[in-house]
Design a protein around this motif. Structure first.
Motif, short mmCIF file in Angstrom:
data_model
loop_
_atom_site.label_atom_id
_atom_site.label_comp_id
_atom_site.label_asym_id
_atom_site.label_seq_id
_atom_site.Cartn_x
_atom_site.Cartn_y
_atom_site.Cartn_z
N GLN A 1 131.12 81.16 3.74
CA GLN A 1 130.84 80.68 5.08
C GLN A 1 132.13 80.56 5.89
O GLN A 1 132.17 80.91 7.07
N LEU A 2 133.19 80.07 5.26
CA LEU A 2 134.47 79.86 5.93
C LEU A 2 135.46 80.95 5.53
O LEU A 2 135.37 81.51 4.44
N PRO A 3 136.41 81.26 6.40
CA PRO A 3 137.47 82.18 5.98
C PRO A 3 138.30 81.54 4.88
O PRO A 3 138.58 80.34 4.91
N VAL A 4 138.69 82.32 3.88
CA VAL A 4 139.46 81.83 2.74
C VAL A 4 140.80 82.56 2.71
O VAL A 4 140.85 83.79 2.82
N TYR B 1 138.58 90.73 6.35
CA TYR B 1 137.53 89.75 6.61
C TYR B 1 136.53 90.38 7.56
O TYR B 1 136.90 90.90 8.61
N GLU B 2 135.25 90.31 7.21
CA GLU B 2 134.22 90.95 8.03
C GLU B 2 133.09 89.96 8.31
O GLU B 2 132.65 89.22 7.42
N THR B 3 132.67 89.93 9.57
CA THR B 3 131.51 89.11 9.94
C THR B 3 130.79 89.79 11.09
O THR B 3 131.29 90.76 11.67
N THR B 4 129.61 89.28 11.43
CA THR B 4 128.80 89.86 12.51
C THR B 4 128.70 88.87 13.66
O THR B 4 128.50 87.66 13.43
N ILE B 5 128.86 89.39 14.87
CA ILE B 5 128.73 88.55 16.06
C ILE B 5 127.62 89.10 16.94
O ILE B 5 127.26 90.27 16.86
N SER B 6 127.09 88.24 17.78
CA SER B 6 125.98 88.65 18.66
C SER B 6 126.39 88.72 20.11
O SER B 6 125.58 89.08 20.97
N THR B 7 127.64 88.37 20.40
CA THR B 7 128.11 88.42 21.78
C THR B 7 129.61 88.67 21.80
O THR B 7 130.31 88.44 20.79
N GLY B 8 130.10 89.14 22.92
CA GLY B 8 131.53 89.31 23.09
C GLY B 8 132.15 88.07 23.70
O GLY B 8 131.53 87.01 23.76
N SER C 1 135.98 85.72 24.35
CA SER C 1 137.38 85.44 24.06
C SER C 1 137.55 85.04 22.61
O SER C 1 136.94 84.06 22.15
N LEU C 2 138.37 85.80 21.89
CA LEU C 2 138.64 85.53 20.47
C LEU C 2 140.03 84.91 20.36
O LEU C 2 141.02 85.50 20.81
N LYS C 3 140.13 83.73 19.75
CA LYS C 3 141.40 83.02 19.64
C LYS C 3 141.73 82.75 18.18
O LYS C 3 140.87 82.35 17.40
N SER C 4 143.02 82.92 17.84
CA SER C 4 143.44 82.73 16.45
C SER C 4 143.77 81.28 16.14
O SER C 4 143.85 80.90 14.96
N GLU C 5 143.99 80.46 17.17
CA GLU C 5 144.28 79.04 16.96
C GLU C 5 145.48 78.81 16.03
O GLU C 5 145.54 77.80 15.32
N GLY C 6 146.42 79.75 16.01
CA GLY C 6 147.59 79.60 15.16
C GLY C 6 147.33 79.83 13.68
O GLY C 6 148.18 79.53 12.84
N ILE D 1 138.88 81.23 13.13
CA ILE D 1 139.05 82.08 14.30
C ILE D 1 137.89 81.75 15.25
O ILE D 1 136.73 81.73 14.83
N LEU D 2 138.22 81.48 16.51
CA LEU D 2 137.21 81.01 17.45
C LEU D 2 136.79 82.12 18.39
O LEU D 2 137.63 82.82 18.98
N LEU D 3 135.49 82.29 18.54
CA LEU D 3 134.93 83.18 19.54
C LEU D 3 134.21 82.32 20.57
O LEU D 3 133.24 81.63 20.24
N ASN D 4 134.74 82.32 21.78
CA ASN D 4 134.20 81.46 22.84
C ASN D 4 134.15 80.01 22.37
O ASN D 4 133.13 79.32 22.52
N HIS D 5 135.25 79.59 21.74
CA HIS D 5 135.45 78.21 21.28
C HIS D 5 134.60 77.82 20.07
O HIS D 5 134.59 76.65 19.66
N THR D 6 133.87 78.77 19.49
CA THR D 6 133.02 78.49 18.32
C THR D 6 133.60 79.18 17.10
O THR D 6 133.85 80.40 17.13
N PRO D 7 133.85 78.45 15.99
CA PRO D 7 134.41 79.08 14.79
C PRO D 7 133.46 80.14 14.22
O PRO D 7 132.25 79.92 14.15
N LEU D 8 134.02 81.28 13.84
CA LEU D 8 133.24 82.33 13.19
C LEU D 8 132.91 81.91 11.77
O LEU D 8 133.70 81.26 11.09
#
Length: 652
Positions: free
Chosen positions: A447-450, A470-477, A479-484, A525-532
């Motif tokens: 569930q979480l990145p390791v 690391y691979e995951t599926t998203i349903s929308t495009g 802003s992707l942020k690494s948060e350091g 990693i956050l996509l539109n402020h939501t963790p992937l």
């Protein structure tokens, strides 16, 4: 009568010539640094006021550092003989814990990470003679070291045995932390699987690992101690701890761990000026590191450690280079002036490095001062011997200086190894990263990145080196942020199409409405402020077994526009016995080169290094397989040159 007189005169001339030659040979023998007097082996290296004594006699350490793990095994003798020819008498050896214990329950001392090779045929008769004469001389001079059961594949022990045969003393630096510009300072990555781990401290988990390692390593070192007839005259306790110094009990623990396991030779610590106050430990001589002389540094050491000889354990001959920077050089005139002044003051020295070698594989570390830079593949270090073992102006000036200083006739300089400019190689086969995934470890779902060290691979030891997908599926495009949470560099793909990179200065990307895979993350990693969430994770450690396994894959003929990242493959033909060469990849971007399964190292068009050193012992006569993993762009051709190219230079 006349005829008789002429013959008699000729005979007299022959006798005189014979006696003259004999006297010259004896003179060279007894003035040579290899002609040692009988040594009292019960008296090791000790401090006698302002000077060292060894075996009860005055002794000055004139050392140089060589890293056996950065040199092809076939070239160990060559580098050591050149060290002796430079006028040095001591070899400083670092022991990388991570390479000897890559997994928690596995120790490798036999033919593991070294480039296992052969001596060139032109040197074989020379080597056999030197081995014979060395053993014969050791018997005459009381050098009786013979380690029973020594496996010829045993890496560190074979290195020490060779140093002994060549009459070089050894300063051993077993760590556990050795620095040496290695990844994690030489500590194994599996230590980080403990979430409470405190490295270089008395944290129980760290000490338990150190004890297990020392239990395996130190008994192997005991027969090589000076008092047992071996070459080790001193052992360093940790390395540069004073600049870290987060646990006041740690250094004493490590010192006692060495002593309790049978180390009886002199103990040392080593720090820079600002670390001397907190880096010492009772019972060990404090030594220090420098590049340029500052009077207050030497005075400070003499003040806190009076009536003791001074040893510069690391006299830096240059510096390691970082990707994206320049090749650092320390002007030869400045370095020789420093050495001359240190010798005039009566100090002992050790050149770091005497010959730097190569960061084969992924062993190279990184620097975060003043900004983060990972180290290049070459560890040339602007040393007296180049990465390929060639003499530099520093070598020649050191040799002249030390010969005159000691008033000695030094050994002859060994011949250089030939460098070859081979025909270019065209990489005609292609395998995309995505097609290579079936040959990796079984993918891991989470569930979480390791982070890579905590992946359930390598018998529960995690991943130490290489790449991670690391691979995951998203349903929308959005802003992707690494948060350091990208501490190195990450490539981001949408439906296998590259959209950008994360690194220390780039922490945000725009993402279209597609599937995403991202490489090299250590946290959310956050996509539109939501963790992937809901990741499939692939370990791409690029191990020899993995590279070998790719030969079973369905490689394709390279098209005009191959996809990236990808593996590329071609063949290098060597006519006759292989020689050293230097590989250039112009118009390639960033990746790793493998030759006959050996990881030669990383390349990157950001520089400064422009050519990778390829030792002849890696090559076969005839066909050689060349495999390249390229991240972004490929010219599909590799050039081979007979000289190095370390890039644009800047003086330190």
């Amino acid at each position: 009568m006349a005829v008789f007189a002429i013959r008699k005169n000729h005979r007299r001339r022959y006798v005189i010539l014979f006696l003259s030659l004999g006297c010259f040979v004896l003179y060279r023998h007894f003035r040579s640094p290899s002609a040692k007097l009988q040594i009292n082996r019960s008296l090791g290296l000790t401090s006698n006021s302002s000077q060292f004594t060894l075996g009860g006699k005055p002794f000055r350490i004139m050392g140089g550092s060589l890293h056996y793990f950065r040199l092809p095994r076939a070239y160990w003798r060559d580098r050591m003989e050149k060290l002796k020819a430079c006028g040095l008498n001591t070899l400083t050896v670092d022991v990388p814990w991570a390479l000897h214990q890559p997994e928690k329950g596995e120790f490798r001392f036999h033919g593991c990470f070294d480039i296992e090779t052969r001596e060139p045929p032109t040197l074989r008769s020379h080597v056999v003679y030197r081995l014979f004469s060395s053993a014969d001389y050791m018997a005459k001079e009381g050098h009786s070291l013979r380690v029973e059961g020594l496996d010829k594949q045993s890496v560190l022990m074979a290195f020490l045995q060779l140093a002994s045969e060549l009459h070089l003393w050894v300063i051993l630096r077993p760590g556990p932390f050795i620095g040496s510009d290695l990844d994690l300072g030489g500590l194994p990555s599996w230590l980080l699987r403990d979430p409470e781990m405190k490295l270089r401290s008395t944290y129980p988990g760290f000490l338990a690992a150190v004890n297990t390692y020392f239990d395996k390593l130190i008994p192997k070192m005991l027969p090589f101690q000076f008092k047992k007839g071996g070459p080790i005259i001193a052992v360093q306790v940790e390395n540069r701890y004073g600049s870290y110094a987060e646990d006041g009990n740690y250094m004493m623990y490590i010192k006692e761990a060495l002593v309790d396991r049978g180390i009886t030779e002199a103990l040392l610590t080593a720090d820079e000026h600002n670390g001397l106050k907190h880096g010492g430990v009772k019972g060990a001589l404090m030594t220090f590191n420098l590049q340029k002389i500052k009077a207050d540094e030497i005075s400070y050491l003499e003040m806190i450690q009076p009536s003791s000889p001074v040893l510069v354990t690391e006299l830096w001959t240059g510096r390691g280079d970082g990707w994206g920077g320049l090749h650092h050089t320390f002007p030869v005139e400045d370095l020789v002036a420093v050495v001359r002044e240190l010798l005039r003051r009566g100090l002992s020295i050790n050149l770091y490095m005497f010959s730097g070698g190569t960061n084969f594989g992924f062993m190279g570390g990184a620097s975060d001062t003043p900004t983060y830079k990972s180290l290049v593949t070459s560890y040339d270090y602007d040393a007296p011997l180049s990465e390929g073992g060639d003499y530099t102006p520093k070598f020649h000036l050191f040799r002249d200086l030390l010969s005159n200083f000691n008033n000695e006739i030094l050994p002859d300089m060994p011949p250089l190894h030939r460098k070859e400019e081979y025909e270019a190689v065209f990489l005609y086969q292609h395998l995309s990263l995505w097609d290579a995934l079936p040959f990796t470890h079984e993918p891991f779902r989470s569930q979480l990145p390791v982070n890579m060290e905590n992946l359930p691979v390598n018998n529960g030891n995690g991943q130490g080196y290489g790449y991670t997908l690391y691979e995951t599926t998203i349903s929308t495009g959005g802003s992707l942020k690494s948060e350091g949470h990208v501490k190195d560099r990450a490539l981001v793909f949408v439906n296998r199409t590259f959209i950008g990179s994360f690194y220390d200065r780039n922490v945000e990307l725009a993402v279209p409405d597609e599937k995403i895979a991202h490489v090299g993350i250590v946290g959310d990693i956050l996509l539109n402020h939501t963790p992937l969430r809901d990741f499939t994770i692939y370990s791409l450690d690029m191990s020899p077994a993995f590279i070998d396994g790719l030969y079973q894959a369905q490689w394709k003929t390279v098209q005009n526009t191959p996809s990236f990242p990808s593996f590329f493959q071609g063949r290098l033909f060597v006519n006759g016995y292989p020689s050293d060469t230097f590989m250039k990849l112009p118009n390639w971007s960033k990746g790793v080169v493998f030759v006959n399964g050996q990881n030669i190292g990383r390349y990157w068009d950001t520089g400064p290094q422009q050519a990778l050193y390829l030792p002849g012992p890696v090559l076969n006569s005839g066909i050689n397989q060349v495999t390249v993993f390229e991240e972004a762009e490929a010219d599909l051709k590799i050039q081979f040159e007979d000289s190095p190219d370390l890039g644009m230079t800047v003086d330190i």
